[in-house]
Scaffold this motif. Sequence first.
Motif, PDB file in Angstrom:
ATOM      1  N   SER A 186      10.136  11.842   3.564  1.00 54.04           N
ATOM      2  CA  SER A 186      10.441  12.332   4.912  1.00 54.04           C
ATOM      3  C   SER A 186      10.518  13.846   4.873  1.00 54.04           C
ATOM      4  O   SER A 186      10.686  14.444   3.814  1.00 54.04           O
ATOM      5  N   SER A 187      10.366  14.449   6.011  1.00 52.53           N
ATOM      6  CA  SER A 187      10.332  15.905   6.044  1.00 52.53           C
ATOM      7  C   SER A 187      10.689  16.413   7.428  1.00 52.53           C
ATOM      8  O   SER A 187      10.419  15.749   8.430  1.00 52.53           O
ATOM      9  N   PRO A 188      11.274  17.613   7.484  1.00 55.35           N
ATOM     10  CA  PRO A 188      11.564  18.192   8.798  1.00 55.35           C
ATOM     11  C   PRO A 188      10.292  18.633   9.528  1.00 55.35           C
ATOM     12  O   PRO A 188      10.333  18.889  10.736  1.00 55.35           O
ATOM     13  N   LEU A 189       9.183  18.684   8.821  1.00 55.20           N
ATOM     14  CA  LEU A 189       7.931  19.082   9.471  1.00 55.20           C
ATOM     15  C   LEU A 189       7.298  17.874  10.181  1.00 55.20           C
ATOM     16  O   LEU A 189       7.326  16.756   9.667  1.00 55.20           O
ATOM     17  N   ALA A 190       6.736  18.165  11.336  1.00 51.23           N
ATOM     18  CA  ALA A 190       6.122  17.084  12.114  1.00 51.23           C
ATOM     19  C   ALA A 190       4.874  16.548  11.423  1.00 51.23           C
ATOM     20  O   ALA A 190       4.292  17.208  10.571  1.00 51.23           O
ATOM     21  N   ARG A 191       4.504  15.336  11.798  1.00 49.88           N
ATOM     22  CA  ARG A 191       3.316  14.661  11.275  1.00 49.88           C
ATOM     23  C   ARG A 191       3.293  14.650   9.754  1.00 49.88           C
ATOM     24  O   ARG A 191       2.281  14.947   9.118  1.00 49.88           O
ATOM     25  N   HIS A 192       4.436  14.251   9.213  1.00 56.75           N
ATOM     26  CA  HIS A 192       4.554  14.245   7.763  1.00 56.75           C
ATOM     27  C   HIS A 192       3.883  13.004   7.169  1.00 56.75           C
ATOM     28  O   HIS A 192       3.081  13.099   6.241  1.00 56.75           O
ATOM     29  N   THR A 193       4.217  11.862   7.697  1.00 57.11           N
ATOM     30  CA  THR A 193       3.623  10.629   7.175  1.00 57.11           C
ATOM     31  C   THR A 193       2.207  10.476   7.749  1.00 57.11           C
ATOM     32  O   THR A 193       2.026  10.441   8.958  1.00 57.11           O
ATOM     33  N   LYS A 194       1.220  10.408   6.846  1.00 59.81           N
ATOM     34  CA  LYS A 194      -0.180  10.382   7.293  1.00 59.81           C
ATOM     35  C   LYS A 194      -0.788   8.980   7.241  1.00 59.81           C
ATOM     36  O   LYS A 194      -1.749   8.697   7.937  1.00 59.81           O
ATOM     37  N   ALA A 195      -0.250   8.141   6.368  1.00 59.85           N
ATOM     38  CA  ALA A 195      -0.825   6.796   6.221  1.00 59.85           C
ATOM     39  C   ALA A 195       0.324   5.779   6.131  1.00 59.85           C
ATOM     40  O   ALA A 195       1.419   6.110   5.677  1.00 59.85           O
ATOM     41  N   PRO A 196       0.087   4.575   6.585  1.00 61.44           N
ATOM     42  CA  PRO A 196       1.146   3.566   6.556  1.00 61.44           C
ATOM     43  C   PRO A 196       1.501   3.156   5.119  1.00 61.44           C
ATOM     44  O   PRO A 196       0.639   3.168   4.237  1.00 61.44           O
ATOM     45  N   THR A 197       2.767   2.793   4.943  1.00 60.59           N
ATOM     46  CA  THR A 197       3.195   2.195   3.682  1.00 60.59           C
ATOM     47  C   THR A 197       3.668   0.777   3.978  1.00 60.59           C
ATOM     48  O   THR A 197       4.485   0.562   4.871  1.00 60.59           O
ATOM     49  N   VAL A 198       3.065  -0.162   3.255  1.00 56.43           N
ATOM     50  CA  VAL A 198       3.434  -1.570   3.442  1.00 56.43           C
ATOM     51  C   VAL A 198       4.324  -1.964   2.266  1.00 56.43           C
ATOM     52  O   VAL A 198       3.912  -1.886   1.111  1.00 56.43           O
ATOM     53  N   TYR A 199       5.509  -2.364   2.598  1.00 54.18           N
ATOM     54  CA  TYR A 199       6.535  -2.634   1.592  1.00 54.18           C
ATOM     55  C   TYR A 199       6.783  -4.136   1.565  1.00 54.18           C
ATOM     56  O   TYR A 199       7.260  -4.722   2.540  1.00 54.18           O
ATOM     57  N   VAL A 200       6.448  -4.754   0.436  1.00 51.13           N
ATOM     58  CA  VAL A 200       6.469  -6.221   0.399  1.00 51.13           C
ATOM     59  C   VAL A 200       6.973  -6.727  -0.950  1.00 51.13           C
ATOM     60  O   VAL A 200       6.760  -6.088  -1.986  1.00 51.13           O
ATOM     61  N   HIS A 201       7.651  -7.871  -0.884  1.00 49.09           N
ATOM     62  CA  HIS A 201       8.134  -8.475  -2.122  1.00 49.09           C
ATOM     63  C   HIS A 201       6.942  -8.952  -2.956  1.00 49.09           C
ATOM     64  O   HIS A 201       5.966  -9.473  -2.411  1.00 49.09           O
ATOM     65  N   LYS A 202       7.073  -8.773  -4.278  1.00 48.14           N
ATOM     66  CA  LYS A 202       5.990  -9.110  -5.203  1.00 48.14           C
ATOM     67  C   LYS A 202       5.438 -10.516  -4.990  1.00 48.14           C
ATOM     68  O   LYS A 202       4.244 -10.759  -5.088  1.00 48.14           O
ATOM     69  N   GLU A 203       6.361 -11.458  -4.719  1.00 44.38           N
ATOM     70  CA  GLU A 203       5.906 -12.839  -4.573  1.00 44.38           C
ATOM     71  C   GLU A 203       5.376 -13.145  -3.176  1.00 44.38           C
ATOM     72  O   GLU A 203       4.949 -14.256  -2.909  1.00 44.38           O
ATOM     73  N   GLU A 204       5.462 -12.176  -2.305  1.00 43.86           N
ATOM     74  CA  GLU A 204       4.958 -12.405  -0.950  1.00 43.86           C
ATOM     75  C   GLU A 204       3.678 -11.612  -0.664  1.00 43.86           C
ATOM     76  O   GLU A 204       3.112 -11.718   0.421  1.00 43.86           O
ATOM     77  N   VAL A 205       3.257 -10.861  -1.671  1.00 45.95           N
ATOM     78  CA  VAL A 205       2.082 -10.013  -1.465  1.00 45.95           C
ATOM     79  C   VAL A 205       0.811 -10.849  -1.301  1.00 45.95           C
ATOM     80  O   VAL A 205      -0.144 -10.441  -0.637  1.00 45.95           O
ATOM     81  N   ALA A 206       0.852 -12.066  -1.880  1.00 49.40           N
ATOM     82  CA  ALA A 206      -0.315 -12.948  -1.759  1.00 49.40           C
ATOM     83  C   ALA A 206      -0.597 -13.318  -0.302  1.00 49.40           C
ATOM     84  O   ALA A 206      -1.728 -13.659   0.058  1.00 49.40           O
ATOM     85  N   ASP A 207       0.449 -13.251   0.519  1.00 50.61           N
ATOM     86  CA  ASP A 207       0.255 -13.564   1.945  1.00 50.61           C
ATOM     87  C   ASP A 207      -0.541 -12.486   2.674  1.00 50.61           C
ATOM     88  O   ASP A 207      -0.974 -12.692   3.802  1.00 50.61           O
ATOM     89  N   LEU A 208      -0.669 -11.336   2.008  1.00 50.24           N
ATOM     90  CA  LEU A 208      -1.475 -10.268   2.617  1.00 50.24           C
ATOM     91  C   LEU A 208      -2.848 -10.295   1.955  1.00 50.24           C
ATOM     92  O   LEU A 208      -3.156  -9.474   1.102  1.00 50.24           O
ATOM     93  N   GLY A 209      -3.621 -11.268   2.326  1.00 49.12           N
ATOM     94  CA  GLY A 209      -4.922 -11.483   1.673  1.00 49.12           C
ATOM     95  C   GLY A 209      -5.964 -10.480   2.123  1.00 49.12           C
ATOM     96  O   GLY A 209      -5.655  -9.432   2.700  1.00 49.12           O
ATOM     97  N   GLY A 210      -7.203 -10.848   1.862  1.00 42.84           N
ATOM     98  CA  GLY A 210      -8.331  -9.952   2.147  1.00 42.84           C
ATOM     99  C   GLY A 210      -8.483  -9.606   3.615  1.00 42.84           C
ATOM    100  O   GLY A 210      -9.076  -8.578   3.956  1.00 42.84           O
ATOM    101  N   SER A 211      -7.944 -10.445   4.493  1.00 48.29           N
ATOM    102  CA  SER A 211      -8.128 -10.154   5.908  1.00 48.29           C
ATOM    103  C   SER A 211      -6.972  -9.325   6.481  1.00 48.29           C
ATOM    104  O   SER A 211      -6.926  -9.062   7.672  1.00 48.29           O
ATOM    105  N   PHE A 212      -6.060  -8.894   5.592  1.00 51.01           N
ATOM    106  CA  PHE A 212      -4.983  -8.014   6.034  1.00 51.01           C
ATOM    107  C   PHE A 212      -5.521  -6.585   6.153  1.00 51.01           C
ATOM    108  O   PHE A 212      -6.012  -6.027   5.172  1.00 51.01           O
ATOM    109  N   LEU A 213      -5.462  -6.017   7.336  1.00 56.88           N
ATOM    110  CA  LEU A 213      -6.024  -4.674   7.602  1.00 56.88           C
ATOM    111  C   LEU A 213      -7.370  -4.511   6.889  1.00 56.88           C
ATOM    112  O   LEU A 213      -7.566  -3.578   6.108  1.00 56.88           O
ATOM    113  N   SER A 214      -8.272  -5.431   7.177  1.00 58.95           N
ATOM    114  CA  SER A 214      -9.500  -5.529   6.375  1.00 58.95           C
ATOM    115  C   SER A 214     -10.401  -4.304   6.491  1.00 58.95           C
ATOM    116  O   SER A 214     -11.233  -4.058   5.622  1.00 58.95           O
ATOM    117  N   SER A 215     -10.244  -3.537   7.566  1.00 59.60           N
ATOM    118  CA  SER A 215     -11.103  -2.355   7.675  1.00 59.60           C
ATOM    119  C   SER A 215     -10.469  -1.139   6.994  1.00 59.60           C
ATOM    120  O   SER A 215     -11.026  -0.057   7.001  1.00 59.60           O
TER     121      SER A 215
END
Length: 582
Positions: A85-114
């Motif tokens: 995080s930062s006091p400067l605007a537009r700091h975060t440029k790309a999304p971060t997906v935070y997921v439990h190791k055992e649940e990552v399989a649920d985000l298969g190939g069709s998750f944000l596929s582009s």
Amino acid sequence: VTQADPTLLATLADDLGAVAFVVDADAEGHFAQLKSRAARLLDVKLRFEATRGDAAPPLVVIAGGTNVGKSTIFNWVVGEAVASSSPLARHTKAPTVYVHKEEVADLGGSFLSSYDRLRLEDKSDPARERSEGAGAEAYFLLTHTRDDLRGVVLVDSPDIDSTHARNREVAEDLLFLADAVLFVATPEKYNDQLCVDYMRQAVELRKRLTCVLNKGAEAPVASDVREVLLPGLGGESHFLELPYTPNPDPATDAAFRADLAAEVLQPREGAATLRAAALAGARSELARLVGELVARQREELAELDRIRSEVTLVADAGRDDYERFLTNMEFYELDQVYERVLKEFRIPVLDHVYDGIRGAIGFVSTNFSRLVSGRAPADKRNVKLEARSEKDRLKIKELLGTARAAVNELPERHSQVLREAAPAWVDGLATPEPEEFNRQIDTFIERAFAASERWIEVQTREHVELIEKHPKLKVALKTVKGVLQIGFGLLSAKLTGGFGPWDVLIGTAAQAAVKPIIEAAGGHVHYQTIKTDFVKERAELLRDLVGESVASPLVDRLPEGVSPERLERLGVALDHLRERVS
Ligand SMILES: Nc1nc2c(ncn2[C@@H]2O[C@H](COP(=O)(O)OP(=O)(O)OP(=O)(O)O)[C@@H](O)[C@H]2O)c(=O)[nH]1
Ligand SMILES: [Mg+2]
């Protein structure tokens, strides 16, 4: 979670991808945007859900304007500074997906596929500007083994108020993706149109919405959000207020952090219902978008079809006009048939007599006096033929000019949504080069001449055969040889307009000779029929000319419009989408 047929969705994606709008048409940009929205919504949510297990954890997206504290809130939920995080605007440029190791399989190939999936190595990665031309957008995947955070997938996202279209699309994709949205607002920004619109969309898309008022808002602001803004969205929403915290500590044991975590993790309860609602919302929004796209494609197609069919009508009208013109003309080609018939039987034709009588159809008295005085000029026949072809040429010129003007008016006259695009289609078509114009007419005359030659050939043969088959006719022909020229003239007169004063003037002998010939052939009607056929064929040639010289130049420039099969399939997909949401 009711899932749509993946094949149907794949076909729909294909058809949506191929949707194209007429360039420069009214609201073209708007519909291009709808198309992009529809394609992304389909890809990001519906196709993803079609592959996602029923027990998969719901996605919670933290969204909001820049600098409002999204990454800070993300860290408070996690309890460590995993997001930069930062006091400067537009700091975060790309999304971060935070997921439990055992649940990552649920985000298969069709998750944000582009999107490219990148492993988050360094917490400053999502804050780095991607190099120009890096290709696809990317998201960072961060896995954890925290059982207390299991059961939801958490997404820290870039701001929603970027001026870049690409960035706004990323924000929209994440909104489409979410099952629940944690919208972060601040006292300065909460009432911005963009913020309100975003929250309204979240409600319309049937996401679970929580508005988090961050950075310690005054009481009137908080009550404005709670009592005016949120109820005004027209659906259920939740509200949470966070106090002003001078130096935000991700691991603070202040009570608000536990409340925040409870709110963010709440979607774990009744996750299936939550996901089903978000999917239904996505489907209904997709149905709306596809419905608009289909309606627009239909409109465009209808206008293009209308123009095309009007072009056909203009060409037909030109043909009909020419047909009337020819019908009213003397029928010289038929005369030539008889000339050849006579030659076949070696019956001499006194040209001036012949011409005199033929000319008599319109000019009885003058020509009769010429006939009796024998002073008909020898080239009279050519003069008449030339006059006729000049008249013909002028008529064709006139018809082409009329057709061209009418055709070029059609796009403007029969377009509504395509109105703005129409001028480009007729640009430069109004006045062809004179040489080109003459060449077109000459081409027609050549074809007409060749057609006449063939026709005379065929008709001569048929008439010779007719006389051969009737021995009596042959005899009649021979016995009246002397007066035949006159009889022939009578025949000609009859064919081109029926009997006139000549019936009386020529006398009964010739009439008696020609009568059986006419009758054997089928009478007066027979000759009217062959004249009609001839004229029709010639008029078709004119229609071809209008087609090539006037219609095609425009029609070739008209956009194709959507293919009917594709439109049909889009309609079917639309029915499916609507069926499932109703
Ligand atoms: N004092 C105070 N500062 C806060 C609070 N929440 C966030 N901030 C500060 O606001 C600034 C922006 O916070 P971020 O979490 O980076 O905001 P963001 O919404 O992620 O911003 P972008 O990623 O740039 O869109 C940071 O300097 C934070 O420390 C708060 O409650 N109190
Ligand atoms: Mg951030």
